[in-house]
Design a protein around this motif. Structure first.
Motif, short mmCIF file in Angstrom:
data_model
loop_
_atom_site.label_atom_id
_atom_site.label_comp_id
_atom_site.label_asym_id
_atom_site.label_seq_id
_atom_site.Cartn_x
_atom_site.Cartn_y
_atom_site.Cartn_z
N THR A 106 0.81 -1.22 0.00
CA THR A 106 0.00 0.00 0.00
C THR A 106 0.85 1.27 0.00
OG1 THR A 106 -0.17 -0.06 2.41
CG2 THR A 106 -1.96 -1.09 1.16
N ALA A 107 2.15 1.16 0.27
CA ALA A 107 2.99 2.37 0.22
C ALA A 107 2.96 2.98 -1.19
CB ALA A 107 4.43 2.02 0.61
N GLY A 108 3.01 2.12 -2.20
CA GLY A 108 2.94 2.62 -3.58
C GLY A 108 1.61 3.31 -3.87
N ARG A 109 0.54 2.77 -3.32
CA ARG A 109 -0.77 3.38 -3.52
C ARG A 109 -0.81 4.78 -2.90
NH1 ARG A 109 -5.15 -1.06 -3.94
NH2 ARG A 109 -3.98 -3.01 -3.93
N VAL A 110 -0.23 4.89 -1.70
CA VAL A 110 -0.26 6.18 -1.01
C VAL A 110 0.59 7.21 -1.77
CG1 VAL A 110 0.46 7.35 1.11
CG2 VAL A 110 -0.85 5.21 1.23
N ALA A 111 1.73 6.79 -2.30
CA ALA A 111 2.57 7.72 -3.06
C ALA A 111 1.83 8.21 -4.30
CB ALA A 111 3.88 7.02 -3.46
N ALA A 112 1.20 7.30 -5.02
CA ALA A 112 0.44 7.69 -6.21
C ALA A 112 -0.74 8.57 -5.82
CB ALA A 112 -0.04 6.45 -6.95
N GLY A 113 -1.38 8.23 -4.71
CA GLY A 113 -2.52 9.01 -4.24
C GLY A 113 -2.14 10.44 -3.90
N ALA A 114 -0.92 10.65 -3.43
CA ALA A 114 -0.47 12.01 -3.11
C ALA A 114 -0.50 12.89 -4.36
CB ALA A 114 0.93 11.97 -2.50
N GLU A 309 -7.96 7.14 1.26
CA GLU A 309 -7.92 8.45 0.60
C GLU A 309 -7.20 8.36 -0.74
OE1 GLU A 309 -6.17 11.27 3.26
OE2 GLU A 309 -7.84 11.21 4.68
N ALA A 310 -6.10 7.61 -0.76
CA ALA A 310 -5.30 7.52 -1.99
C ALA A 310 -6.09 6.86 -3.11
CB ALA A 310 -4.02 6.73 -1.72
N MET A 311 -6.73 5.74 -2.81
CA MET A 311 -7.46 5.02 -3.86
C MET A 311 -8.63 5.88 -4.36
SD MET A 311 -5.57 2.49 -4.21
CE MET A 311 -6.48 1.71 -5.54
N THR A 312 -9.30 6.57 -3.44
CA THR A 312 -10.41 7.45 -3.82
C THR A 312 -9.91 8.58 -4.72
OG1 THR A 312 -11.44 6.93 -1.71
CG2 THR A 312 -12.28 8.85 -2.89
N ALA A 313 -8.80 9.18 -4.33
CA ALA A 313 -8.26 10.29 -5.11
C ALA A 313 -7.83 9.83 -6.49
CB ALA A 313 -7.08 10.92 -4.36
N LEU A 314 -7.27 8.64 -6.58
CA LEU A 314 -6.83 8.13 -7.89
C LEU A 314 -8.01 7.93 -8.83
CD1 LEU A 314 -4.04 5.73 -6.63
CD2 LEU A 314 -3.70 7.60 -8.26
N VAL A 315 -9.09 7.36 -8.31
CA VAL A 315 -10.28 7.17 -9.15
C VAL A 315 -10.84 8.51 -9.60
CG1 VAL A 315 -12.71 6.41 -9.10
CG2 VAL A 315 -10.90 4.93 -8.18
N LEU A 316 -10.95 9.44 -8.66
CA LEU A 316 -11.57 10.73 -8.99
C LEU A 316 -10.70 11.57 -9.93
CD1 LEU A 316 -13.07 11.67 -5.51
CD2 LEU A 316 -14.25 10.72 -7.50
N ALA A 317 -9.38 11.56 -9.71
CA ALA A 317 -8.50 12.33 -10.58
C ALA A 317 -8.58 11.80 -12.01
CB ALA A 317 -7.06 12.27 -10.07
N ASP A 318 -8.63 10.48 -12.12
CA ASP A 318 -8.74 9.87 -13.44
C ASP A 318 -10.05 10.29 -14.11
OD1 ASP A 318 -7.51 8.11 -15.28
OD2 ASP A 318 -8.95 6.57 -14.78
N LEU A 319 -11.14 10.27 -13.38
CA LEU A 319 -12.43 10.67 -13.95
C LEU A 319 -12.46 12.16 -14.29
CD1 LEU A 319 -14.89 8.61 -11.72
CD2 LEU A 319 -14.36 8.25 -14.13
N MET A 320 -11.85 12.99 -13.45
CA MET A 320 -11.80 14.43 -13.73
C MET A 320 -11.10 14.68 -15.07
SD MET A 320 -13.12 16.50 -11.42
CE MET A 320 -12.21 18.05 -11.45
N LEU A 321 -9.99 13.97 -15.31
CA LEU A 321 -9.23 14.18 -16.54
C LEU A 321 -10.02 13.71 -17.75
CD1 LEU A 321 -5.75 13.10 -15.21
CD2 LEU A 321 -6.42 15.40 -15.92
N GLN A 322 -10.72 12.59 -17.61
CA GLN A 322 -11.55 12.11 -18.72
C GLN A 322 -12.75 13.00 -18.95
OE1 GLN A 322 -12.84 8.04 -18.06
NE2 GLN A 322 -10.84 7.50 -17.27
N ASN A 323 -13.30 13.52 -17.87
CA ASN A 323 -14.60 14.14 -17.93
C ASN A 323 -14.61 15.40 -18.79
OD1 ASN A 323 -17.34 14.09 -17.00
ND2 ASN A 323 -16.86 15.98 -15.92
N ARG A 324 -13.55 16.19 -18.68
CA ARG A 324 -13.53 17.43 -19.45
C ARG A 324 -13.72 17.17 -20.93
NH1 ARG A 324 -8.38 20.65 -18.44
NH2 ARG A 324 -7.51 18.64 -17.89
N SER A 325 -13.17 16.03 -21.40
CA SER A 325 -13.29 15.77 -22.83
C SER A 325 -14.59 15.06 -23.18
CB SER A 325 -12.11 14.94 -23.31
OG SER A 325 -12.14 13.68 -22.70
N ALA A 326 -15.15 14.34 -22.20
CA ALA A 326 -16.29 13.48 -22.55
C ALA A 326 -17.58 14.25 -22.69
CB ALA A 326 -16.46 12.40 -21.48
N ARG A 327 -17.63 15.44 -22.12
CA ARG A 327 -18.95 16.02 -21.94
C ARG A 327 -19.61 16.51 -23.22
NH1 ARG A 327 -20.60 20.88 -17.90
NH2 ARG A 327 -22.78 20.95 -18.51
#
Lengths: 330, 330, 330, 330
Positions: A106-114, A309-327
């Motif tokens: 999970t250390a890798g997850r937390v680093a990516a989540g940051a 928090e990290a896993m949640t942030a990773l999912v949301l950041a990914d969706l935020m980046l996709q979302n701008r183009s998808a709309r």
């Protein structure tokens, strides 16, 4: 390795190290007293304090690791661990601490989540998790006046209420004395989320979060909004009125975010490594008695908070980046 | 459209139609009395009774649909539905029944699941779901003698116990009279599953199932094995001994199947479309009163049973096909 | 980072280092005389000489790199390089050698390819590339008696004919004296490939290989079998008879391997970094004169040979692993 | 099935049908005189003339198809076709026209490409393909005064020069009389493309286009810009100066678009189905003589023109949608 982070995001090693430090054992709390320094080094993707838009490689070397500690586990399968089915799958297993099934993963997850949290922060979005329940002792809900999110960051148990934290600390000490462990629940909320995240069918927001959170070791369940309680509610009580603060659904409808506070809870089982003697099986199938050595957490939940928090942030950041183009079409 | 099904699997339209019929409204039960014939046609991928190994296209035309029934929903957002956030996301919405957020969308899942179930059946694996709880009334657990899985297929409520089914039927009728709806829980188990399915980190078996099941509309939570109860248990109680029938973990460890019975539960919220008058908002933000027209299910759970089975079968069939190649180098 | 390699494949650091050494500058040949040691370290995924089935992380540190060598490129865009469009895309650029657009990036491909080659070798499949043409001087085709594949591994130009190698070496020396560079063609063949690899529509075998090979920097074209010559041939000449050695199609039909020798050719452009003074533009758009400093290859082809093999092996190993499961239902 | 098209794009059945009509046999030209009406029906994803942002399903029924025409192919493998390796892969084959390896499969590509072209058109981007060479007879290059793109849409051979078209038409008629077929080359250019499309390593713009174009049946090679000629050029000649009209690289550098005209060429082999008697093999391995029945194109290139445009537009539209989000952090 973090792929997909856009260019020009200010990013330093400190931002990542701070989150890794939140995941470290707390000392006197529910956590192991092993010394894990978890110092990170950024290998690529950042140049003069900004992201390059190319993959960000981060390395965290395991300095505390002593392989000899694990020699007694070479031919034996630990109860509650994946040792046995890992061998059934791969025909080979690195017995020194569980390899990728170790909680160290999970250390890798937390680093990516940051990195993901830094990205979300630029849109004013904050992801906040806390321990809401351990061994049946509950912390207050945000709707209660005794809920104090800043307290959760002050005590090593991550409990948002000093009184509840004290009660839980006593339970932890008792279990430690009894050479046992205990499960618990981590709550998470996301403030200032934009509406429109998530896709209508398979990639619903809750579906993506469920995969991300259940991929964390020891997680055994997830519920959104009123969750399993919704299963006992009537439509007339449970229906949220659109464009209001009604939020039985936990900030989403039809798998798409509404803009209300996102809310969910994750159940974690007890840490399977306990000092107490346990009956188990070895590779030959024979019954064996096992003392798992080393110092292990009594409850995984306090250290799971930054992981959630990290896993949640990773999912949301990914969706935020996709979302701008998808709309909307250009 | 089903991609990835191997060649030479015997497959007929009947195999798929049988599952679609299980999803149809039951008549006197918890379901709508709308007439949905849901007849399927196979367009490609099957030749002389066997799959070709190329994509299988199936079409189910919606014959019962009458667009005019939905005209009153053009400018109004239904409580508990995705109407509002759908517009926030896409800037456009097909108001005639919710489009892809309609429960009709599950017909495609069930058709695809029928193919996955046929594939799993060739390895002796069976996926079985049932209604375990509606409105707080519980059916017995498989460990109890009053559990009767065949009963679940006999009554239209999919409850594995005639007495519990009768009690739940009375509740359903009462709620229908009160123009209200209710949530519930669907349990699922998988018998004869092979060990070794699931990947160690992000694609854990429970993570993939969680995404698949939470992608079903109205699902609000999932728990594996002892689930949220595990959060209140000690390690000494909850740890499964390897290679035994211990199964607090629900048939998996570290995200990999153990070969024990796979077990999980999915919480469904109450059907949001209720005949009772509700307060809501229209596109201008004004408060409006709404009678949702048409005949809607009182509880989604009985018809969710084949959907839960379908999503489970699709995840497992996919992992079975990957697994043979992943295990050992040639 | 190599994901998807099955467990129990014997693998040592030496297997990977040997391929990296084939990519190193040859000294007197067409290559740069910079000293690139390219020593690899395996960080994960291998245990006691065998793969674990989990991701294999390999690190190759760039010891020869001196950032100051690149200071003159900070505000200027090199002709024939991606400097300009990189800034257009990302708004930021690491000017020290091109970052991920540097040819050094191929070291990672070669390391991963070594694992893929080891996997294919267990099925008796060998991937062989060589330089078939530089600056219009051609080496013989395998169908000609003067073709000698072992010679290609003896000379630093990777040309499968001593006489042609000598002629090409003279051209290289002349171009080096003229501070210029030159393009060429690399041929590749795969022996003992199984039939049935590749998918019928978008993931045809040639389509996957084309993506993999065109993803190598400086590659500008690819042709399979008789390729562009096929565009000038009649059906009566070009049609391969099934189950014969006919092979105008290069070992595939309809995007699926036939089991005949796989054959294709990749065109590489001249190395854009030349010592000769060139006109270019800086960030302000002003015309500037540029001497690209450092020692650069005259022709990329000899060092591209192991890269072409690596990318080919990666595509084929991936398809081999998928194929076993795709063919026939259990 | 088209997934990923954003919402609010004006779209009608006519826009799609127009492209499908361009793919239809031209009558007197190089094409078959079979009657393929190819009428499309939009099943989902479009509402009141605009896209919904959800998947667009289009169906094109094959009305001209007569299965009995193919009975003589049940046990025999056609030369130059995928019949044999298809059976090697799947163990089963739909012999009635080749199934998914039939050229009819390109109708779906053209329909999807029409949507992608409509999306690109809103950014002023146009994708233009033409036949540049058949049987060694070349049409002029856009840099030559005799090049006339509008002529390519007027004649059924899609040749951008009336004189060359006439010469090619004579060759086609001669080959038809000789019961033979011929290969050719299709050129494609993209005008007004934005800079910055494509990713630095594996998903380079040319790599993605190469996969897309080589996935078209009968395509045997692709080259970008000066392509295989670049393999014979010196760096001093071939290097494009940044921010100029220099374009040996074909509108890209390092796999990223520069904003210059995108240019590439695709080689197509001769149509394998010829009326002339051919030697082949049947399922038992015996040598057989075959007359392929039905009316087949003499050269695939004129009808490949809209297919090349479609695949190019699909790749570019996908990159355009990703690119907006990838560039700069919010």
């Amino acid at each position: 390795m973090i792929d997909g982070c856009p260019a020009l995001l200010p990013l330093s090693r400190d931002v990542i190290q701070r989150e890794l430090d939140r995941r470290k054992p707390g000392g006197g709390g529910a956590s192991t007293t092993r010394n894990e320094t978890d110092q990170c080094e950024i290998l690529s993707g950042v140049f003069e304090g900004q992201t390059l838009g190319t993959p960000i490689a981060i390395i965290i070397r395991n300095t505390a690791h002593n392989s000899a500690d694990y020699d007694h586990l070479k031919d034996i399968f630990r109860p509650g661990h994946a040792d046995w089915c890992w061998e059934a799958k791969f025909g080979i297993r690195d017995h020194r601490g569980g390899g990728r099934s170790s909680a160290r993963e999970t250390a890798g997850r937390v680093a990516a989540g940051a990195v993901a949290k830094a990205l979300l922060a630029r849109s004013g979005i904050s992801v906040q998790a806390w321990v809401s329940e351990i061994g049946g002792i509950s912390a207050p809900h945000p709707s209660e006046s005794s809920f104090d999110f800043e307290e959760a960051e002050r005590n090593s148990l991550r409990v948002p209420c000093a009184a509840a934290a004290q009660e839980i600390a006593a339970l932890i000490e008792q279990l430690r004395a009894e050479q046992d462990s205990i499960g618990g629940v981590v709550n998470c909320r996301v403030l200032n989320l934009v509406p429109g995240l998530g896709e209508p069918v398979f990639d619903k927001l809750d579906a993506l979060l469920a995969q991300a959170l259940l991929s964390v070791g020891a997680a055994k369940g997830i519920e959104f909004g009123s969750g399993f309680d919704a299963a006992r509610s009537r439509g007339s009580e449970n229906n949220d009125r659109p464009c209001t603060q009604d939020n039985n659904a936990g900030g989403m409808a039809g798998g798409i975010s509404t803009g209300n506070t996102l809310e969910f809870r994750v159940a974690f089982k007890a840490v399977p490594s306990i000092a107490r003697e346990q009956e188990t099986r070895d590779r030959s199938g024979a019954i064996r008695s096992l003392h798992v050595q080393g110092r292990h957490d009594v409850c995984v939940c306090p250290r799971a908070v930054p992981v959630v928090e990290a896993m949640t942030a990773l999912v949301l950041a990914d969706l935020m980046l996709q979302n701008r183009s998808a709309r909307i079409a250009p």
